[in-house]
Structure formats: C-alpha cells, structure tokens
Write an enzyme that holds these catalytic residues in place. Structure first.
Site, PDB file in Angstrom:
ATOM      1  N   MET A   1       0.834  -1.189   0.000  1.00 22.39           N
ATOM      2  CA  MET A   1       0.000   0.000   0.000  1.00 22.39           C
ATOM      3  C   MET A   1       0.869   1.239   0.000  1.00 22.39           C
ATOM      4  O   MET A   1       0.748   2.057   0.880  1.00 22.39           O
ATOM      5  CB  MET A   1      -0.897  -0.096   1.236  1.00 22.39           C
ATOM      6  CG  MET A   1      -1.695   1.119   1.571  1.00 22.39           C
ATOM      7  SD  MET A   1      -2.855   1.423   0.295  1.00 22.39           S
ATOM      8  CE  MET A   1      -2.969   3.156   0.396  1.00 22.39           C
ATOM      9  N   PRO A   2       1.771   1.361  -0.941  1.00 25.93           N
ATOM     10  CA  PRO A   2       2.584   2.582  -0.948  1.00 25.93           C
ATOM     11  C   PRO A   2       1.767   3.786  -1.420  1.00 25.93           C
ATOM     12  O   PRO A   2       0.842   3.650  -2.202  1.00 25.93           O
ATOM     13  CB  PRO A   2       3.702   2.290  -1.921  1.00 25.93           C
ATOM     14  CG  PRO A   2       3.435   0.967  -2.495  1.00 25.93           C
ATOM     15  CD  PRO A   2       2.192   0.413  -1.916  1.00 25.93           C
ATOM     16  N   PHE A   3       2.149   4.916  -0.900  1.00 27.84           N
ATOM     17  CA  PHE A   3       1.636   6.202  -1.374  1.00 27.84           C
ATOM     18  C   PHE A   3       2.810   6.889  -2.040  1.00 27.84           C
ATOM     19  O   PHE A   3       3.873   7.031  -1.436  1.00 27.84           O
ATOM     20  CB  PHE A   3       1.106   7.029  -0.200  1.00 27.84           C
ATOM     21  CG  PHE A   3       0.614   8.382  -0.613  1.00 27.84           C
ATOM     22  CD1 PHE A   3      -0.580   8.515  -1.299  1.00 27.84           C
ATOM     23  CD2 PHE A   3       1.361   9.514  -0.343  1.00 27.84           C
ATOM     24  CE1 PHE A   3      -1.033   9.769  -1.683  1.00 27.84           C
ATOM     25  CE2 PHE A   3       0.913  10.773  -0.729  1.00 27.84           C
ATOM     26  CZ  PHE A   3      -0.287  10.895  -1.406  1.00 27.84           C
TER      27      PHE A   3
END
Length: 142
Positions: A1-3
């Site tokens: 879940m990288p931003f």
C-alpha cells in the site's frame, strides 16, 4: 500500500503518466505490491517559475529533467529490495519517459500499519481492539 508522490520539472501529463507507470511497475516487480494497489500524486512543474531546486551532489550531475519520487510505505523491506526498487525505477523512468537515470531522485519513508487509513475513517491495517491486547478481555487474569 505505498503512497507515491512524483514531482517532475518540465513534465506534461503524458510524461507524468509515464513516470507514474514506471514507479508503479517497479514497485510491483521488486517488492511485490499488488498490481491494483496504486495511490499516486503526480505534479508537473514548469521550467520558468519552478519551485523544484536541485544541485549536483555525491557526484551525480542533474539537469532540468529532475524527477523527485517520494514513496511512503509500511516497513519491512530489506535493503536489497530497496536497492532493486531504486534501480528499477530509474530504468523504467528512462524506458517509459526518457528521463535520464541520473535525474531520478528517490526517497522512501516507512511507517507502521496503524499509520494508514484507507477510507471511512478506519485504520484498516490495524489489529482489531479484541486482538490487540489479549489482557483486555473481561476474563480474570491469572
């Protein structure tokens, strides 16, 4: 879940899209991010009144093709995975957007599961209150 946030000097929407694809594909290939797990902010800066600044540092010569990639993700990746990620981002930014690898500046910030809310005001990755503290039940503690 990288931003992911990508800031690029002199980038139109086509180049920004290519850079976004490059970073996402590198995340999928090198650290196993699911293909449908894309959360990005893509910002182009014009070359005349740009707020992006850079210098040549540690022997890396940069120019007006500079791209800053800031990735925030949960902790747990090894140094080898991160090095592979940086290398692949630079390779794909060159292949997809024509950005010279020397102009790709990447930073990773790691945090913990509790540091994410994916919507609805909930901390989806956090343990539920019932499992977070086994001593919090109403049963007597022996």
């Amino acid at each position: 879940m990288p931003f992911v946030r990508i800031d690029a000097l002199g980038a139109d929407s086509e180049r920004l899209d290519a850079l976004g694809r490059a970073v996402h594909d590198a995340l999928v290939e090198t650290i196993g991010i699911p293909p449908d797990d894309r959360f990005q902010v893509l910002v182009g800066h014009d070359g005349t009144s740009s707020t992006l600044r850079y210098d040549d540092y540690l022997g890396v010569h940069r120019d007006h093709g500079i791209v800053y990639v800031a990735i925030t993700m949960r902790s747990g990746r090894t140094p080898a995975q991160k090095q592979a990620l940086y290398r692949r981002i630079a390779e794909l930014a060159h292949a997809y957007a024509g950005t010279q690898p020397r102009n790709v500046f990447v930073t990773v910030t790691e945090n913990e599961s509790i540091d994410w809310s994916l919507g609805n005001g909930a901390a989806q990755y956090a343990p539920s209150p019932d499992t977070a503290n086994p001593l919090s039940s109403t049963a007597p503690v022996s």
